[in-house]
Design a protein around this motif. Structure first.
Motif, PDB file in Angstrom:
ATOM      1  N   PHE A 194       0.868  -1.218  -0.053  1.00  0.00           N
ATOM      2  CA  PHE A 194       0.190  -0.100   0.013  1.00  0.00           C
ATOM      3  C   PHE A 194       0.852   1.204   0.061  1.00  0.00           C
ATOM      4  O   PHE A 194       1.913   1.396   0.804  1.00  0.00           O
ATOM      5  N   LEU A 244      -1.084  -3.249   7.520  1.00  0.00           N
ATOM      6  CA  LEU A 244      -2.390  -2.423   7.797  1.00  0.00           C
ATOM      7  C   LEU A 244      -2.197  -1.871   9.417  1.00  0.00           C
ATOM      8  O   LEU A 244      -1.965  -2.698  10.254  1.00  0.00           O
ATOM      9  N   ASP A 248      -5.977   2.128   9.121  1.00  0.00           N
ATOM     10  CA  ASP A 248      -6.594   1.553   8.075  1.00  0.00           C
ATOM     11  C   ASP A 248      -7.559   0.511   8.197  1.00  0.00           C
ATOM     12  O   ASP A 248      -8.577   0.309   7.607  1.00  0.00           O
ATOM     13  N   THR A 251     -10.746   2.294   8.641  1.00  0.00           N
ATOM     14  CA  THR A 251     -11.473   2.647   7.507  1.00  0.00           C
ATOM     15  C   THR A 251     -12.005   1.479   6.677  1.00  0.00           C
ATOM     16  O   THR A 251     -12.953   1.689   6.235  1.00  0.00           O
ATOM     17  N   LEU A 277      -9.289   2.423   0.639  1.00  0.00           N
ATOM     18  CA  LEU A 277      -7.774   1.819   0.764  1.00  0.00           C
ATOM     19  C   LEU A 277      -7.430   1.076  -0.662  1.00  0.00           C
ATOM     20  O   LEU A 277      -6.180   1.186  -0.833  1.00  0.00           O
ATOM     21  N   SER A 281      -3.694   0.764  -2.782  1.00  0.00           N
ATOM     22  CA  SER A 281      -3.295  -0.730  -2.744  1.00  0.00           C
ATOM     23  C   SER A 281      -2.674  -1.061  -4.200  1.00  0.00           C
ATOM     24  O   SER A 281      -2.993  -0.188  -5.258  1.00  0.00           O
TER      25      SER A 281
END
Length: 333
Positions: A194, A244, A248, A251, A277, A281
């Protein structure tokens, strides 16, 4: 019906064999055992060796791909669970029989063995095959049997780096095993799983070195992946490996995410386009993935069922390999 295929010295699909009598003996033992129905004692006498050595030679023949065993299940005689999954979800289903008493790690190993045996006949020459990293695919990669192909490429589907590690060793080992098993090239994707900012991803996706990998992904003939889930018995690597942070995860919760494929997230109904997200990614766009001709999804553990349902709703799989307990839960909950 079980089909058994034994290679010969002229068989183009047999793996390269090292010099020496052991490989030749393994081939001879396999031919006598599988094609001539000789007992191991009879083979031992003919080869002038022990029964235990014959057993090891037969194991070597299976492990190196000299012998390929395939169980053929015509649809009219397929087990009930597989038939039901095919009818309901329009995927080719392979259900791995596993007793309820077996622990999560053993279930994963058995599913991985079945997946490896299912994948091998499907891998052809001149193919571009995408592979996602993760706990499930790592297990599968340890059980692949060798099959020689020509001009085939395995390409990494998503980056593996995070704030703690580059992820290169972990992901490259999975890709290496696939490439080695099938004599294929390997193309890594050395970017983070990410990006911190969506704008960084947008800029990176314009770089020629990145666009080369993205072009390979767009031309894939097959993709092999698992389904990520936060609460799985064997934790999905993306959730347990430091990819994460708490923000994250919050979210994902707000976006009602149930799972991911190659670090691209989706909801229970298969929707995914407005999940925040996903903008950061490095996984393949799920619309692109869903257009790949053969998409093999491997799932182990009932705790991944919510994620699997979302993946099936998104049309991400053409082939599904899963354990018996997961198959029952997929159909009846």
């Amino acid at each position: 019906m079980t089909g058994i295929r034994v290679g010969t010295d002229a068989d183009e699909q047999a793996p390269e064999r090292s010099p020496g009598s052991r490989s030749r003996d393994a081939l001879r033992a396999a031919q006598m055992y599988y094609l001539q129905d000789l007992t191991m004692n009879a083979i031992a006498r003919e080869l002038r060796t022990s029964r235990s050595t014959v057993s090891r030679l037969l194991s070597m023949a299976r492990e190196t791909g000299l012998v390929q065993i395939q169980v053929n299940n015509p649809s009219e005689r397929a087990p009930a669970l597989e038939q039901q999954i095919r009818r309901r979800f329009a995927v080719e289903a392979h259900v791995v029989p596993v007793a309820d008493s077996v622990n999560d790690s053993e279930v994963l190993d058995r599913v991985a063995i079945q997946a490896a045996r299912t994948i091998t006949p499907l891998v052809d020459s001149n193919a571009i095959i995408g592979v996602a990293w993760g706990s499930t695919l790592s297990a599968v990669s340890h059980h692949l049997t060798r099959k020689q192909t020509h001009d085939s490429t395995f390409v990494q589907l998503n980056g593996a780096g995070n704030t703690q590690t580059t992820g290169i060793t972990y992901a490259s080992e999975i890709l290496r095993r696939f490439g080695q098993a099938y004599g294929a090239r390997v193309e890594q994707f050395p970017v983070p799983a990410f990006f911190d900012h969506a704008e960084t991803k947008t800029a990176m996706w314009e770089e020629r070195s990145v666009r080369r990998i993205l072009d390979l992904q767009r031309r894939m003939t097959m993709a092999i992946f698992g389904v990520g889930s936060i609460g799985a018995g064997v934790p999905s690597h993306v959730y347990s490996g430091g990819y994460l942070d708490r923000e994250d995860l919050e979210t994902l919760d707000r976006d009602e995410v149930v799972g991911d494929v190659a670090t691209m997230f989706f909801r229970a109904d298969g929707s995914h386009r407005d999940i925040l997200l996903n903008r950061r990614s490095t996984g393949p766009d799920l619309d692109v993935l869903s257009r790949v001709r053969r998409r093999i999804c491997v799932v182990s553990g009932e705790s991944k069922i919510d994620g699997l349902r979302g993946a099936l709703a998104a049309g991400l799989a053409t082939d599904l390999i899963l354990d018996e307990g997961s198959a029952r839960r997929l159909l009846h909950t």
